[in-house]
Design an enzyme around this catalytic site. Structure first.
Site, PDB file in Angstrom:
ATOM      1  N   CYS A 124      -5.986 -11.879  -3.441  1.00 24.09           N
ATOM      2  CA  CYS A 124      -5.018 -12.369  -2.471  1.00 24.09           C
ATOM      3  C   CYS A 124      -5.790 -12.752  -1.221  1.00 24.09           C
ATOM      4  CB  CYS A 124      -3.980 -11.294  -2.159  1.00 24.09           C
ATOM      5  SG  CYS A 124      -2.667 -11.854  -1.064  1.00 24.09           S
ATOM      6  N   CYS A 125      -5.528 -13.923  -0.695  1.00 23.50           N
ATOM      7  CA  CYS A 125      -6.293 -14.421   0.440  1.00 23.50           C
ATOM      8  C   CYS A 125      -6.255 -13.438   1.599  1.00 23.50           C
ATOM      9  CB  CYS A 125      -5.721 -15.765   0.894  1.00 23.50           C
ATOM     10  SG  CYS A 125      -6.629 -16.516   2.257  1.00 23.50           S
TER      11      CYS A 125
END
Length: 261
Positions: free
Chosen positions: A104-105
């Site tokens: 997840c960024c």
């Protein structure tokens, strides 16, 4: 409800058997329904149950604030809680324990569960501690752990700040102890970003993830962290401090939050 009970046991000590009464921790199943749908069963110590439920729901993203709850009906004898929210919960929210290996960024690629990706926060905390404050917060947590002293069977945790302890809770489940702390803050509208989490057990990846969901920037433990927990703490900008014993401790990640006296 009582969270300890007395049991007759046989103790062996110094070559002798003796019959004694011993205090043990209670273990209590609590099933939570949200909008008439079974959401989770928590196995816990039967105290501060409303805090436990609210903290769990907040950490899992089911609620954002106490005002999201329309009604709250707790049967602390039968072990059931029925909650009505002002909103519906998407069906996929009931799959919060589905395991993943994803990314997840701006977060860690080391999460095990889908909902952890959605709810764990990268810490923005600017709180710092001196070594003396680190030691004092651990001493305060340990000296208030009366049930552990009686039973040896619960995990203890507290939330504090540089000035001292704000709230202390204990539970047979390490996650439950942390959820009780968070629930107390949600109920009382207390900001957690500037708080410090103090914990009696090791810093596992699950404990570190729960700390990230709560939103603290520093985790103190009298025990060791795991390798995965260190990786998560690094990625989530959390300062992990282990082996806090007396005037010594180890800082594993983001040491800038632990400053000189």
């Amino acid at each position: 409800m009582e969270i300890t009970t007395e049991r007759k046991i046989v103790r062996y000590q110094s070559g002798q058997f003796s019959n004694i009464d011993d205090m043990v921790a209670e273990e209590f199943p609590l099933t939570v329904y949200i909008n008439d749908i079974e959401f989770v069963t928590l196995v816990c110590s039967p105290d501060h149950l409303e805090e436990l439920i609210i903290g769990f729901l907040a950490s899992e993203g089911a609620i954002r604030s106490y005002s999201d709850i329309k009604s709250f009906n707790l049967d602390d004898r039968g072990g059931f809680c029925h909650i009505k929210l002002h909103k519906s919960i998407p069906t996929d929210h009931f799959q919060y324990s589905k395991r993943i290996l994803g990314s997840c960024c701006g977060k860690s690629r080391q999460f095990y569960f889908q909902n952890d990706v959605d709810t764990a926060k990268v810490s923005m905390s600017k709180t710092t501690l001196t070594p003396e404050q680190v030691s004092r917060l651990m001493i305060e947590m340990q000296t208030t752990s009366t049930i552990f002293k009686e039973t040896g069977g619960i995990h203890n945790a507290s939330l504090g700040d540089p000035d001292g302890t704000v709230v202390h809770r204990g539970d047979i489940g390490r996650h439950n102890a942390l959820d009780k702390l968070y629930g107390y803050c949600v109920q009382n509208n207390i900001s957690v970003r500037d708080k410090v989490l103090v914990f009696s057990g090791r810093i596992s990846s699950e404990v570190l993830t729960k700390a990230a969901k709560i939103g603290v920037g520093i985790v103190l433990s009298k025990s060791a962290p795991t390798d995965l927990a260190i990786g998560l703490a690094h990625d989530l900008n959390i300062t992990a401090v282990g082996f806090v014993r007396g005037e010594s401790f180890n800082v594993y990640t983001h040491p800038w939050r632990i400053t000189e006296d």
